[in-house]
Design a protein around this motif. Structure first.
Motif, short mmCIF file in Angstrom:
data_model
loop_
_atom_site.label_atom_id
_atom_site.label_comp_id
_atom_site.label_asym_id
_atom_site.label_seq_id
_atom_site.Cartn_x
_atom_site.Cartn_y
_atom_site.Cartn_z
N GLY A 12 112.91 39.48 107.61
CA GLY A 12 113.02 39.15 106.20
C GLY A 12 112.66 37.73 105.83
N HIS A 13 111.83 37.08 106.63
CA HIS A 13 111.41 35.72 106.29
C HIS A 13 110.46 35.70 105.09
CE1 HIS A 13 113.25 33.84 109.74
NE2 HIS A 13 112.70 34.75 110.53
N ALA A 14 109.77 36.81 104.85
CA ALA A 14 108.86 36.99 103.71
C ALA A 14 107.63 36.09 103.76
CB ALA A 14 109.60 36.83 102.38
N ARG A 15 107.28 35.59 104.92
CA ARG A 15 106.09 34.75 105.03
C ARG A 15 104.81 35.55 104.77
NH1 ARG A 15 107.59 31.02 110.27
NH2 ARG A 15 109.46 30.09 109.33
N CYS A 16 104.82 36.83 105.17
CA CYS A 16 103.65 37.68 104.91
C CYS A 16 103.38 37.77 103.42
CB CYS A 16 103.84 39.07 105.52
SG CYS A 16 105.31 39.95 104.91
N ASP A 27 110.95 44.66 99.73
CA ASP A 27 111.98 45.50 99.12
C ASP A 27 113.05 44.59 98.49
OD1 ASP A 27 113.68 44.62 101.19
OD2 ASP A 27 113.59 46.53 102.26
N ASP A 28 114.09 45.19 97.95
CA ASP A 28 115.14 44.42 97.28
C ASP A 28 115.88 43.48 98.23
OD1 ASP A 28 114.50 45.61 94.86
OD2 ASP A 28 116.03 47.18 95.06
N GLY A 29 115.87 43.77 99.52
CA GLY A 29 116.53 42.93 100.51
C GLY A 29 115.65 41.82 101.05
#
Length: 62
Positions: A12-16, A27-29
């Motif tokens: 869940g780092h969201a770097r992508c 997603d929401d998380g």
């Protein structure tokens, strides 16, 4: 190009999403959603950048 996401490796780092928001949706998380379609030719470079940005290497391209 096909993108495979190992959702159990995603932390869940969201770097992508930060470098390739047109390819990787969260997603929401805050975890990357699986991709069920082929990546269009115009977004292949962005898909590669997003995969390379993943510290867990949860994204593979073929």
């Amino acid at each position: 190009m096909k993108v495979t996401i190992n959702t159990s490796q995603c932390a869940g780092h969201a770097r992508c999403n930060a470098v390739a928001p047109d390819v990787y949706e969260l997603d929401d998380g805050g975890y990357v959603k699986p991709i069920d379609t082929e990546i269009p030719a115009g977004l292949e470079a962005q898909a590669r950048q997003g995969a390379e940005a993943c510290p867990e290497r949860a994204i593979t391209l073929s």
